[in-house]
Structure formats: structure tokens, C-alpha cells
Design a protein around this motif. Structure first.
Motif, mmCIF file in Angstrom:
data_model
loop_
_atom_site.group_PDB
_atom_site.id
_atom_site.type_symbol
_atom_site.label_atom_id
_atom_site.label_comp_id
_atom_site.label_asym_id
_atom_site.label_seq_id
_atom_site.Cartn_x
_atom_site.Cartn_y
_atom_site.Cartn_z
ATOM 1 N N ASP A 6 91.033 34.095 64.084
ATOM 2 C CA ASP A 6 89.808 34.740 63.629
ATOM 3 C C ASP A 6 90.107 36.172 63.231
ATOM 4 N N GLU A 74 84.481 35.236 60.688
ATOM 5 C CA GLU A 74 85.595 34.548 60.021
ATOM 6 C C GLU A 74 86.516 33.881 61.040
ATOM 7 N N HIS A 76 89.226 30.668 61.283
ATOM 8 C CA HIS A 76 89.945 29.595 60.578
ATOM 9 C C HIS A 76 90.685 28.689 61.551
ATOM 10 N N SER B 46 90.885 25.915 53.995
ATOM 11 C CA SER B 46 90.480 27.101 53.222
ATOM 12 C C SER B 46 91.626 27.592 52.336
#
Lengths: 82, 82
Positions: A6, A74, A76, B46
Motif C-alpha cells: 500500500d 491505494e 495493491h 493493475s
């Protein structure tokens, strides 16, 4: 369980002590969501902080960071690692 | 020497094999710039890849990634680590 990276923005000027305190705050509450924050890297100049965790979901990572007082948008999943 | 985190975008669908090959390509040329790539994490969904390195400068990190065939724009010094 999976790995997540993150990214926090807007942390310009963060000090080693502040990063360490933020990490301790995560560790203090992470068990509630079965998350473990493993590593963190900070760039005080751009105000970016990266956190690597092991967690059941991105949602769990967000919950722990929010409980610890530094919410993040954010997150991921990073299933591939070297 | 310092730690750097660099971020690649647009790598959607990257496989474990491709990440591994890219890392090997970095290792093959990194000594020319006195860089060492330590870890990498990829989010195929992503298309984001994070690389952690030890290097004399952000410029050196960029040179190695460019030589290895995967240039990067976003390189952050991360002097604070946990």
C-alpha cells in the motif's frame, strides 16, 4: 493470505521516529484483522510511504491503517514477488 | 549508497516468469552502475511493479532498468525503512 503493497501520499517531512510510531500503531491493532505489516519504506522528500503486508484482503489492510490513524486508499495485491 | 523504490506502470498481465526474467536482466547489468536490485513485487491486475534497490543515485537505478530493457520514470529514494 496474500501480500499487499500500500502507498501513502502527503507524508512530506516524515521522520524515522514518526515512521516507527506509525508502524507500531499498525502492529498494535493488526491482529484484529489478521493482517501483518512486515516492512515499510519512506521518502520524506516526496512524502510517499510504501508498506508491505500479509493480509486476507485489501479491505483488511485498509481497516488496520484506518484504525491506526493513517488511512490509505491505494492498496495493491502483489501476488508475484522476488 | 542508498535505498530506492521504483515503480513501473503498464505491466498488466505480467507473469511470474516475466518478472523473474526482468529481474535477471537487471542483475546481469547492474554492476556497471554499482546498483543492486534486492526485491520486486508485482500486481498483474493493475500492471504495477515495485522494485527495491541499493544504489548510488536514482539516476543509476534508471540507467540499469533502461539497459535491461524496462525503463522507469518513477524512482524514490527511501532513506527511512522498517
Amino acid at each position: 493470505m496474500a501480500k499487499f503493497m500500500d502507498v501513502h501520499h502527503g507524508m512530506k517531512g516524515i521522520t524515522a521516529e514518526q515512521l516507527s510510531a506509525a508502524h507500531r500503531a499498525d502492529l498494535a491493532v493488526e491482529a484484529k484483522e489478521k493482517v501483518h505489516f512486515e516492512r515499510a519504506w519512506a521518502d520524506p522528500q516526496s512524502g510517499t510511504v510504501y508498506c508491505l503486508s500479509e493480509a486476507p484482503s485489501a479491505e483488511a489492510v485498509k481497516k488496520v491503517h484506518a484504525m491506526a490513524g493513517h488511512p490509505v486508499e491505494e492498496v495493491h495485491p502483489v501476488p508475484l514477488t522476488i
